[in-house]
Scaffold this motif. Structure first.
Motif, PDB file in Angstrom:
ATOM      1  N   MET A   1     -10.372 -12.570  14.063  1.00  0.00           N
ATOM      2  CA  MET A   1     -10.315 -13.776  14.856  1.00  0.00           C
ATOM      3  C   MET A   1     -10.654 -14.958  13.955  1.00  0.00           C
ATOM      4  O   MET A   1     -11.747 -15.051  13.435  1.00  0.00           O
ATOM      5  CB  MET A   1     -11.344 -13.634  15.986  1.00  0.00           C
ATOM      6  CG  MET A   1     -11.260 -14.668  17.008  1.00  0.00           C
ATOM      7  SD  MET A   1     -12.258 -14.100  18.399  1.00  0.00           S
ATOM      8  CE  MET A   1     -12.616 -15.626  19.067  1.00  0.00           C
ATOM      9  N   SER A   2      -9.721 -15.818  13.753  1.00  0.00           N
ATOM     10  CA  SER A   2      -9.950 -16.931  12.839  1.00  0.00           C
ATOM     11  C   SER A   2     -10.086 -18.220  13.620  1.00  0.00           C
ATOM     12  O   SER A   2      -9.504 -18.384  14.694  1.00  0.00           O
ATOM     13  CB  SER A   2      -8.818 -17.020  11.817  1.00  0.00           C
ATOM     14  OG  SER A   2      -7.672 -17.581  12.423  1.00  0.00           O
ATOM     15  N   ASP A   3     -10.873 -19.121  13.066  1.00  0.00           N
ATOM     16  CA  ASP A   3     -11.083 -20.419  13.692  1.00  0.00           C
ATOM     17  C   ASP A   3     -10.017 -21.368  13.148  1.00  0.00           C
ATOM     18  O   ASP A   3      -9.919 -21.590  11.948  1.00  0.00           O
ATOM     19  CB  ASP A   3     -12.489 -20.918  13.351  1.00  0.00           C
ATOM     20  CG  ASP A   3     -12.902 -22.072  14.236  1.00  0.00           C
ATOM     21  OD1 ASP A   3     -12.091 -22.548  15.046  1.00  0.00           O
ATOM     22  OD2 ASP A   3     -14.069 -22.485  14.118  1.00  0.00           O
ATOM     23  N   ALA A   4      -9.212 -21.925  14.025  1.00  0.00           N
ATOM     24  CA  ALA A   4      -8.111 -22.781  13.612  1.00  0.00           C
ATOM     25  C   ALA A   4      -8.549 -24.233  13.465  1.00  0.00           C
ATOM     26  O   ALA A   4      -7.712 -25.102  13.280  1.00  0.00           O
ATOM     27  CB  ALA A   4      -6.968 -22.667  14.615  1.00  0.00           C
ATOM     28  N   ARG A   5      -9.851 -24.472  13.538  1.00  0.00           N
ATOM     29  CA  ARG A   5     -10.332 -25.855  13.417  1.00  0.00           C
ATOM     30  C   ARG A   5     -10.445 -26.245  11.954  1.00  0.00           C
ATOM     31  O   ARG A   5     -10.727 -25.409  11.088  1.00  0.00           O
ATOM     32  CB  ARG A   5     -11.691 -26.008  14.086  1.00  0.00           C
ATOM     33  CG  ARG A   5     -11.656 -25.724  15.581  1.00  0.00           C
ATOM     34  CD  ARG A   5     -12.980 -25.975  16.254  1.00  0.00           C
ATOM     35  NE  ARG A   5     -14.020 -25.095  15.700  1.00  0.00           N
ATOM     36  CZ  ARG A   5     -15.314 -25.206  15.940  1.00  0.00           C
ATOM     37  NH1 ARG A   5     -15.742 -26.174  16.727  1.00  0.00           N
ATOM     38  NH2 ARG A   5     -16.176 -24.388  15.410  1.00  0.00           N
ATOM     39  N   THR A   6     -10.310 -27.532  11.743  1.00  0.00           N
ATOM     40  CA  THR A   6     -10.447 -28.048  10.377  1.00  0.00           C
ATOM     41  C   THR A   6     -11.925 -28.248  10.082  1.00  0.00           C
ATOM     42  O   THR A   6     -12.743 -28.342  11.014  1.00  0.00           O
ATOM     43  CB  THR A   6      -9.714 -29.392  10.229  1.00  0.00           C
ATOM     44  OG1 THR A   6     -10.363 -30.358  11.068  1.00  0.00           O
ATOM     45  CG2 THR A   6      -8.244 -29.267  10.587  1.00  0.00           C
ATOM     46  N   PRO A   7     -12.297 -28.348   8.829  1.00  0.00           N
ATOM     47  CA  PRO A   7     -13.695 -28.618   8.490  1.00  0.00           C
ATOM     48  C   PRO A   7     -14.210 -29.913   9.138  1.00  0.00           C
ATOM     49  O   PRO A   7     -15.361 -29.987   9.565  1.00  0.00           O
ATOM     50  CB  PRO A   7     -13.689 -28.717   6.965  1.00  0.00           C
ATOM     51  CG  PRO A   7     -12.547 -27.860   6.548  1.00  0.00           C
ATOM     52  CD  PRO A   7     -11.511 -28.042   7.619  1.00  0.00           C
ATOM     53  N   ALA A   8     -13.386 -30.908   9.268  1.00  0.00           N
ATOM     54  CA  ALA A   8     -13.812 -32.175   9.886  1.00  0.00           C
ATOM     55  C   ALA A   8     -14.104 -31.957  11.366  1.00  0.00           C
ATOM     56  O   ALA A   8     -15.073 -32.526  11.914  1.00  0.00           O
ATOM     57  CB  ALA A   8     -12.723 -33.230   9.718  1.00  0.00           C
ATOM     58  N   GLU A   9     -13.307 -31.133  12.040  1.00  0.00           N
ATOM     59  CA  GLU A   9     -13.546 -30.845  13.456  1.00  0.00           C
ATOM     60  C   GLU A   9     -14.838 -30.046  13.637  1.00  0.00           C
ATOM     61  O   GLU A   9     -15.605 -30.294  14.566  1.00  0.00           O
ATOM     62  CB  GLU A   9     -12.369 -30.057  14.047  1.00  0.00           C
ATOM     63  CG  GLU A   9     -11.104 -30.856  14.194  1.00  0.00           C
ATOM     64  CD  GLU A   9      -9.918 -29.998  14.608  1.00  0.00           C
ATOM     65  OE1 GLU A   9      -8.997 -30.566  15.228  1.00  0.00           O
ATOM     66  OE2 GLU A   9      -9.892 -28.791  14.331  1.00  0.00           O
ATOM     67  N   ILE A  10     -15.065 -29.115  12.706  1.00  0.00           N
ATOM     68  CA  ILE A  10     -16.301 -28.320  12.775  1.00  0.00           C
ATOM     69  C   ILE A  10     -17.511 -29.214  12.563  1.00  0.00           C
ATOM     70  O   ILE A  10     -18.507 -29.127  13.285  1.00  0.00           O
ATOM     71  CB  ILE A  10     -16.259 -27.166  11.743  1.00  0.00           C
ATOM     72  CG1 ILE A  10     -15.169 -26.166  12.132  1.00  0.00           C
ATOM     73  CG2 ILE A  10     -17.627 -26.485  11.663  1.00  0.00           C
ATOM     74  CD1 ILE A  10     -14.900 -25.115  11.070  1.00  0.00           C
ATOM     75  N   GLU A  11     -17.431 -30.126  11.585  1.00  0.00           N
ATOM     76  CA  GLU A  11     -18.539 -31.054  11.321  1.00  0.00           C
ATOM     77  C   GLU A  11     -18.773 -31.975  12.525  1.00  0.00           C
ATOM     78  O   GLU A  11     -19.927 -32.246  12.897  1.00  0.00           O
ATOM     79  CB  GLU A  11     -18.247 -31.887  10.074  1.00  0.00           C
ATOM     80  CG  GLU A  11     -18.412 -31.118   8.786  1.00  0.00           C
ATOM     81  CD  GLU A  11     -18.126 -31.972   7.563  1.00  0.00           C
ATOM     82  OE1 GLU A  11     -18.305 -33.218   7.636  1.00  0.00           O
ATOM     83  OE2 GLU A  11     -17.741 -31.405   6.545  1.00  0.00           O
TER      84      GLU A  11
END
Length: 106
Positions: A1-11
């Motif tokens: 299961m991979s997270d399709a969010r970008t690093p900016a969205e995660i931050e």
């Protein structure tokens, strides 16, 4: 299961959650502050006292109205058949108390 969010969205999500957590902790701090606890307890006590006094007032007012109804008719005129015996009783009791206090002084 991979997270399709970008690093900016995660931050941004982490920043939003930190802000929410900080607000929650501030709210808990305010609720748990001794002054807040004392203030809440005082408000609850005052509310219960006000409610109790309100009930007592209503009860006393009802009792007073009931007593008044015994001595005053619907038109507001005194019921002499009830007023006179009570007045004589009061005068008699006051007289007995006066005589008793005079005897004790002598």
């Amino acid at each position: 299961m991979s997270d399709a969010r970008t690093p900016a969205e995660i931050e941004a999500d982490i920043k939003r959650r930190r802000t929410q957590l900080a607000e929650t902790l501030d709210e808990i701090g305010v609720r748990m502050h001794p002054k807040t606890i004392v203030g809440d307890a005082k408000a609850a006590f005052v509310g219960s006292v006000d409610q109790t006094l309100g009930r007592a007032y209503v009860s006393a007012n009802r009792a007073l109205s009931d007593v008044k109804a015994q001595f005053v008719d619907d038109d507001g005129a005194p019921r002499m058949e009830r007023v006179v015996p009570v007045a004589l009783l009061v005068v008699g009791v006051v007289g007995l108390l006066a005589v008793g206090s005079r005897r004790r002084r002598s």
